[in-house]
Each structure stands twice: as C-alpha cells, then as structure tokens.
Design an enzyme around this catalytic site. Structure first.
Site, short mmCIF file in Angstrom:
data_model
loop_
_atom_site.label_atom_id
_atom_site.label_comp_id
_atom_site.label_asym_id
_atom_site.label_seq_id
_atom_site.Cartn_x
_atom_site.Cartn_y
_atom_site.Cartn_z
N HIS A 225 36.59 40.73 38.65
CA HIS A 225 38.04 41.00 38.59
C HIS A 225 38.71 40.64 39.92
O HIS A 225 39.36 41.47 40.56
CB HIS A 225 38.31 42.47 38.22
CG HIS A 225 39.71 42.70 37.72
ND1 HIS A 225 40.04 43.70 36.84
CD2 HIS A 225 40.87 42.04 37.95
CE1 HIS A 225 41.33 43.66 36.58
NE2 HIS A 225 41.86 42.65 37.25
N GLU B 91 34.61 48.27 33.92
CA GLU B 91 34.34 47.64 35.22
C GLU B 91 33.85 48.70 36.20
O GLU B 91 34.29 49.85 36.13
CB GLU B 91 35.62 46.98 35.76
CG GLU B 91 36.08 45.82 34.87
CD GLU B 91 37.40 45.18 35.32
OE1 GLU B 91 37.96 45.60 36.34
OE2 GLU B 91 37.85 44.26 34.60
#
Ligand SMILES: NC(=O)C1=CN([C@@H]2O[C@H](COP(=O)(O)OP(=O)(O)OC[C@H]3O[C@@H](n4cnc5c(N)ncnc54)[C@H](O)[C@@H]3O)[C@@H](O)[C@H]2O)C=CC1
Ligand SMILES: O=C(O)CCC(=O)C(=O)O
Length: 409
Positions: free
Chosen positions: A292, A269
C-alpha cells in the site's frame, strides 16, 4: 456539547501512522504544540484511550475510526485524513457528532499514476518473474511473453483524478486508452469511455482499477470479471483492497490465464511494518505485491502533510471548512475585534430563526453571519462584539437541534 476556544497549548492533536514532518512543522508554525506523534496505527482499545482527550486526530489509511471510536472521542473537533481515501472513517458517525473530516484529494495522485505505469511496463516484459528467478540463480534470457507497452490497450476503471493522470502518461507512451466509469466523463486526450465493464475487460491488455471504496465497488471485481479479461492480459489494483476478490484472483493466476498482476492494496493489511503480510498471492512470481505505497513518495507525503495540517489549523483557528468531505463548506474571513461562534446543528426547519430570536432577546448584536447546510447538518458561524462571546455561547447551547458549538476568542 460545547467547547470554548482553548489556549492553543491545551489543544491536543494526536497524529498517527507516521504522517510527514511537514504536518508537525505546519502545526507548530500555527502555534500548536500539544502534539502526540506515533509512527504506527492503533488498535480499537488503545485508540479509544488515546482519542478520549484529543481535539484533533490525524490518520492515514490504516486507522479505523468507527462509531465506537467516535463515541469515545467526546472532545474531538476534526479528523485529518493524510491521504485521499476516507473509507476508513465512519463519516456518518463523525457528522452526527459535529466532527469535521478533511483529506488531501490530489496530493498523491501523480505518485499512484507513476507507480501503475511502471508496473504495467514491468509486467508486460515479464520482469517480476525473471527478477525473482534470477535472485534464485535461474537465467531466463528469452523474449517469450515479453511485450512493448506501445500500441497496447489500457482499460481504466474509475476515470477520476488518478485514472485521468494515468491515462495521460499511458498515451504519451503510445497506449490506446479506454475507460469505464459510472459517471459520464470528459475524456482527456484520445481516451474513450465505454459503456460497460465487460466491454472494457474483453478488449484491454492492461486493466487498472482506480475507484473509491463504496458499497458499489466492494468486491466489484471477482471471478466473473476475471473470466471476462483477455487471456494474457494484466490486472492492477491500487485502489482499495476490498475492490478485488483476492481468492478469485489467486485462482485465476494459478490457471495461468493472466500474464501478471500488480496489487498494492489488500482486504486485510498489516497494522504496522512489524506484522507479517499474509496473502494467497505471495506464491506467484508474476504478481507484483506492494505494501500500500501507491501514494508513498517523499513529494506526495510532504505535500499531504502540509495540506491537511493547514486545513486542521484553519478550522481550529477560524472555523473555515473548505474542502471538508462531510461538512458544509464555509470560507471565512478573519474576525479581528470580534468573537466568533461556530454552531453545528441538525438540519431541521426553525433552527436559524431560534438562533436569531435568542440573540435578539438577549441584545446580542450580530456583526457577521455565514450559513451552509448539507444533508443532515447545518453549520452557522456568527461574529459578535467581544463582550457578548460568552453569553452568546451560553444561549446557543440551549437552541433545539444543537450538536456542537464553540467560541473563538
Ligand atoms: N494505493 C494508494 O496508495 C492510493 C489509493 N487511492 C485510492 O484510489 C481511489 C481513487 O482515487 P481518485 O482517482 O483520486 O478518486 P476520484 O474520486 O477522483 O475518482 C474515482 C472515480 O471512480 C469512479 N467510480 C466510482 N464508483 C465507480 C464504480 N462502481 N464503477 C466505475 N467507476 C466508479 C468515480 O465516478 C470517479 O470518476 C481513492 O478513493 C483511494 O481509495 C488513492 C491514493 C493512494
Ligand atoms: O498513504 C496512505 O496511508 C494511504 C494512501 C491512500 O490509499 C489514499 O490516499 O487513499
């Protein structure tokens, strides 16, 4: 390693990843002012530099606290994870150095459950695809592949705090809920536990993953599991990015087997909002990609900020470790007119008898003693009359098996 109790203004707290203002407010109210606040996470080298003089650190899911980072953190007393997952922290390395780790195990549960419920509704109606096409000028007014959620089968993998909340919300909308978990669970409502993941995947219209990241869940969902899913079903993952094999999912999406997917977490990420998000799933209009943010609501973040900051302040002020994820849990009363010694030691036979001997040999009267042990470490808290605090600390440092000790004046 020993720390005496410092003036609160000298206790350095490093807060990363833009934790909520409520964390700062809570720490300020508790008298902590030496706080460095950053809105992003830090890479290894910068993190090692900044953590070197920190007594406490607060992180969310992006910051990796590795063995190397702990090695550079000689003053660190505790870590606050302002989230549920603690897989980003090497808990063994923390424990071996006597660093307590806290999290907020419930505060964002509802936020994740609401998000996945919404995603299931949108995907069953084909909205992500219709929306993307409309933005490009295409008008897809059609009921093809568009379904109500009512009466559909939901398969939850990991029936913990989030899985059960989702289950309750889904039943309220008329879904039939089935779940697979490695532990036998008490079902909420009419949900039914099944014996294998395969059984669940063969029947579910919507599959949602809510497991923690562990060695057993790492890539637990790959080509084999995707092949076991029903044609036209939906996959959702808001747990951890390493749980699903993204390349295998991209391949399955390309084949057109699934109606859609919603993915909130990724194997890699971006470290900040300025970094590009790279994923083979970007090409699919019928995959909802979220950065997220399962737990990122104002309500959840505010509660988490307060909850974790309170745990850090409590540990710093009086040694309480209730709800620590790696330390023996000790709930402590206040210690007026006494000095309190906090001693973290290897969990080996003989430590307590040595401590008691050292105290008695030096005429130090014990006013209160609280002990808990857990796997590798023991945590004993000893209250003594004020005049003995410094001497007791000096003596405790020499006890065999000592990992860390400090005194609270
Ligand atoms: N996307 C986001 O922003 C968020 C993601 N999370 C993630 O969601 C995860 C789950 O959260 P909670 O429900 O609060 O955790 P929990 O600990 O309450 O529940 C996890 C459940 O998974 C089960 N489980 C563990 N290993 C399994 C396996 N191999 N197969 C099947 N079941 C297994 C456990 O027995 C437990 O019932 C967290 O660990 C975190 O990684 C949590 C909050 C926000
Ligand atoms: O809010 C975050 O940074 C992470 C949320 C999450 O994944 C968790 O709570 O485990």
């Amino acid at each position: 390693m020993a720390n005496t109790s410092l003036d609160k203004s000298k206790i350095k707290i490093l807060l990363l990843e833009g934790v909520h203002q409520s964390a700062l407010d809570t720490l300020h109210e508790a008298g902590y002012t030496n706080i460095e606040y950053l809105t992003h996470s830090l890479g290894d080298e910068e993190l090692k530099e900044k953590i070197a003089d920190a007594h406490f650190i607060g992180i969310r899911s992006r910051t990796q606290l590795t063995e190397e980072v702990f090695e550079a953190a000689s003053k660190l007393m505790a870590v606050g994870c302002f989230c549920i997952g603690t897989n980003q922290v090497n808990l063994k390395a923390a424990t071996q150095r006597g660093v307590a780790v806290f999290n907020a195990p419930f505060s964002n549960t509802r936020s994740v459950a609401e998000l996945v419920l919404a995603q299931a509704i949108l995907l069953l109606r084909g909205i992500p695809e219709k929306n993307a096409k409309a933005h490009r000028g295409d008008w897809i007014k059609s009921a093809k592949n568009s379904y109500e959620i009512r009466g559909k089968k939901l398969g939850i993998i990991g029936y913990g705090n989030i899985g059960t909340q989702f289950s309750v919300l889904a039943e309220a909308l008329g879904m039939e809920v089935y779940y697979y978990d490695v532990v036998s669970k008490l079902s909420i409502g009419n949900a039914k536990q099944v014996n294998s993941m395969k059984e669940l995947l063969n029947m579910a219209d919507v599959v949602s993953l809510h497991v923690p990241e562990t060695p057993a869940t790492k890539y637990m969902f790959g080509a084999e599991q995707l092949a076991q899913m029903k044609p036209g079903s939906i996959l959702m993952n808001a747990s951890r990015g390493t749980v699903v094999d993204i390349e295998a999912l991209a391949e399955t999406m390309r084949s057109g087997k699934l109606l859609g997917a919603a993915i909130d977490v990724f194997p890699v990420e971006p470290k900040s909002n300025d970094e590009e998000f790279v994923s083979p799933l970007r090409e699919f209009d019928n995959v909802i990609l979220t950065p997220h943010i399962g737990g990122s609501t104002i309500e959840a973040q505010e509660n988490i900020g307060r909850e974790v900051a309170e745990k850090l302040a409590m540990y710093s002020d009086n040694g309480t470790t209730v709800s620590s994820v790696n330390f023996p849990e000790v709930a402590l009363p206040s210690h007026p007119n006494q000095h309190r010694l906090l001693h973290i030691h290897e969990n080996i036979p003989g430590v307590m008898s040595e401590i008691n001997r050292v105290f008695s040999d030096n005429g130090i009267n014990i006013c209160g003693q609280y002990l808990q042990t857990q796997d590798e470490i023991g945590y004993v808290v000893i209250d003594v009359d004020k005049e003995y605090g410094e001497l007791a600390l000096e003596k405790l440092k020499s006890v065999r098996g000592t990992i860390r000790c400090r005194v609270l004046f």
